[in-house]
Design an enzyme around this catalytic site. Structure first.
Site, mmCIF file in Angstrom:
data_model
loop_
_atom_site.group_PDB
_atom_site.id
_atom_site.type_symbol
_atom_site.label_atom_id
_atom_site.label_comp_id
_atom_site.label_asym_id
_atom_site.label_seq_id
_atom_site.Cartn_x
_atom_site.Cartn_y
_atom_site.Cartn_z
ATOM 1 N N LYS A 1 40.725 0.080 19.050
ATOM 2 C CA LYS A 1 41.748 -0.124 18.003
ATOM 3 C C LYS A 1 42.491 -1.479 18.039
ATOM 4 O O LYS A 1 42.138 -2.381 17.309
ATOM 5 C CB LYS A 1 42.730 1.042 17.997
ATOM 6 C CG LYS A 1 42.085 2.337 17.488
ATOM 7 C CD LYS A 1 43.087 3.383 17.110
ATOM 8 C CE LYS A 1 42.478 4.495 16.289
ATOM 9 N NZ LYS A 1 41.834 5.580 17.026
ATOM 10 N N ASP B 1 40.820 7.174 28.133
ATOM 11 C CA ASP B 1 40.609 6.687 26.764
ATOM 12 C C ASP B 1 41.913 6.058 26.279
ATOM 13 O O ASP B 1 42.822 6.745 25.843
ATOM 14 C CB ASP B 1 40.182 7.870 25.883
ATOM 15 C CG ASP B 1 39.975 7.474 24.424
ATOM 16 O OD1 ASP B 1 40.348 6.345 24.055
ATOM 17 O OD2 ASP B 1 39.448 8.312 23.668
ATOM 18 N N PHE C 1 41.222 13.728 21.352
ATOM 19 C CA PHE C 1 40.348 13.137 20.330
ATOM 20 C C PHE C 1 39.636 11.936 20.927
ATOM 21 O O PHE C 1 40.270 11.014 21.435
ATOM 22 C CB PHE C 1 41.136 12.696 19.087
ATOM 23 C CG PHE C 1 40.237 12.107 18.037
ATOM 24 C CD1 PHE C 1 39.531 12.926 17.168
ATOM 25 C CD2 PHE C 1 40.049 10.729 17.940
ATOM 26 C CE1 PHE C 1 38.659 12.391 16.220
ATOM 27 C CE2 PHE C 1 39.180 10.186 16.993
ATOM 28 C CZ PHE C 1 38.497 11.016 16.130
HETATM 29 C C1 LIG Z 1 40.625 6.361 17.112
HETATM 30 C C2 LIG Z 1 40.266 6.898 18.445
HETATM 31 C C3 LIG Z 1 38.930 7.001 18.856
HETATM 32 C C4 LIG Z 1 37.785 6.706 17.933
HETATM 33 O O1 LIG Z 1 37.739 5.363 17.568
HETATM 34 P P1 LIG Z 1 36.787 4.906 16.362
HETATM 35 O O2 LIG Z 1 36.915 3.424 16.368
HETATM 36 O O3 LIG Z 1 37.333 5.554 15.122
HETATM 37 O O4 LIG Z 1 35.431 5.384 16.672
HETATM 38 C C5 LIG Z 1 38.685 7.447 20.137
HETATM 39 N N1 LIG Z 1 39.668 7.769 20.976
HETATM 40 C C6 LIG Z 1 40.961 7.673 20.624
HETATM 41 C C7 LIG Z 1 42.021 8.021 21.610
HETATM 42 C C8 LIG Z 1 41.307 7.264 19.345
HETATM 43 O O5 LIG Z 1 42.581 7.210 18.982
#
Ligand SMILES: *Cc1c(COP(=O)(O)O)cnc(C)c1O
Length: 398
Positions: free
Chosen positions: A251, A222, A135
């Site tokens: 986050k 990521d 994701f």
């Molecule tokens: C939450 C998340 C995103 C997206 O972040 P947003 O601030 O909602 O755009 C991307 N990559 C990972 C691994 C995530 O957990």
């Protein structure tokens, strides 16, 4: 105010399946709803509220910053950017930082870096390796990189240039990229979050680092969810002793204030030049202060060690309460990023747990995800496990 807020709003788009409560205030790992009911917060705003709620040092620092400057634009130098970038560079062993406002924005910047890195090396149509169950966000490009067909559905055509492979399988990535001169990067989460708390194995990460070096690919990790101390190291990949070339963060970085960042190592730090990328809000003084203070407080209060220690305690408590049950497939994760995989869908647990005074999430349909604030105490960890256990037992018995 009614006891439960059941109906969807007539004015807010109906994009979320919401639990029928509205939260009003918080303190540490506790929150209270508009009716005064108390909850133990094991979700932490989805791995965002690093310092919990109403932190006694973060709140005054943010108030101080609001009284000075909230936003100025990137027409001007922003001292907070220099300060937070220097800190992130130090913690990551990397080189330079670009600031934005969210996880998907950080990932968009990473994808643009990868493409331009390829184009600069004479590759006209660069390709990026991504993973099943990954994701990376909900924009058109980050959604395309995401490995969940449900998230793609209804939004085609997808962005091209992605090659998808399964995690933890070095033969699979070699086979999928065999003789392909257009591959420029590998993009992945150290521990997949939304995909169900799926960790990449240390050995696989090390093999991947070697492969990226051999083929001059950018290793882009990521760490939006698993980074910022959650696993007990600043960044989850550090457990494997590797350093990525590009690392999106978001986050937990601002402990609740919207912020994103892309950290880049020497291979990628100078790919973007004036005019290539930008954002109006990115790197604003308020977000920078939130990031600086969050890291400062984490260091002062030893929150990496706490995430590791209380995380191990929570894992043991969950094993004790749930481990032996038929229907509990696996309890996995690291530090305060834990998934409990059940043998059946368990989305119903989110509302039932809230009713029982516990905030959790369910991801990938059958994985209970626990990602609380890094200030969680051992007794709160025990409480999570003991409140959750009867709900899981009841669900499995249905
Ligand atoms: C939450 C998340 C995103 C997206 O972040 P947003 O601030 O909602 O755009 C991307 N990559 C990972 C691994 C995530 O957990």
């Amino acid at each position: 105010m009614t006891a439960l807020i059941e109906a969807a709003s007539p004015h807010v788009m109906n994009t979320y399946g919401r639990v029928p409560i509205a939260l009003e205030r918080g303190q540490g790992c506790r929150v209270w709803d508009v009716n005064g009911k108390e909850y133990l917060d094991a979700l932490g705003g989805i791995a965002v509220n690093t310092l919990g709620h109403n932190h006694p040092q973060l709140v005054p620092a943010l108030c101080d910053q609001i009284g000075k400057l909230i936003h100025t634009s990137n027409y001007y130098h922003i001292p907070g950017q220099e300060q937070l970038a220097a800190k992130l560079v130090q913690l990551s062993d990397m080189s330079k930082v670009f600031f934005c406002n969210s996880g998907l924005e950080a990932n968009e910047a990473a994808l643009k870096i990868a493409r331009k890195y390829g184009v600069d090396r004479g590759i006209a149509k660069p390709q990026i390796v991504v993973y099943e169950k990954a994701f990376h966000g909900r924009s058109i490009a980050t959604m395309s990189a995401t490995g969940n067909p449900k998230i793609h559905s209804g939004f085609g055509p997808l962005v091209e240039g992605f090659i998808r492979v399964p995690i933890n399988d070095i033969a699979a990535i070699k086979a999928a990229t065999e003789g392909n001169p257009d591959v420029v990067a590998v993009f992945f989460e150290t521990i997949q979050g939304e995909g169900g708390v799926n960790p990449m194995r240390v050995e696989y990460l090390q093999q991947l680092r070697q492969l990226c070096d051999e083929r001059q690919w950018l290793m882009m990790i990521d760490e939006v969810q698993c980074g910022m101390g959650r696993t007990g190291k600043w960044f989850a990949h550090q457990w494997a002793g590797i350093v990525p070339d590009v690392m999106p963060l978001a986050k937990g970085l601002g402990s609740g204030v919207p912020i994103g960042a892309v950290v880049a190592g020497p291979k990628a730090a100078d790919v973007l030049q004036p005019g290539n990328h930008g954002t109006t809000f990115g790197g604003n003084p308020l977000a920078m202060r939130a990031g600086i203070e969050t890291i400062r407080i984490m260091e002062e209060d030893g929150l990496l060690a706490n995430a590791a220690g209380v995380g191990a305690h929570l894992m043991a408590a969950l094993q004790r309460e749930l481990g032996g049950l038929p229907g509990v497939k696996e309890i996995r994760g690291q530090g305060l990023m834990i998934g409990v995989e059940l043998a059946k869908p368990c989305g119903a647990l989110v509302a039932r747990a809230a009713e029982a005074g516990l905030l959790i999430s369910v991801t990938a349909e059958n994985v209970i995800r626990i990602v609380p604030a890094l200030i969680l105490t051992p007794s709160e960890a025990d409480e999570i496990a003991t409140r959750l256990a009867p709900l899981v037992q009841a669900l499995l018995a249905e």
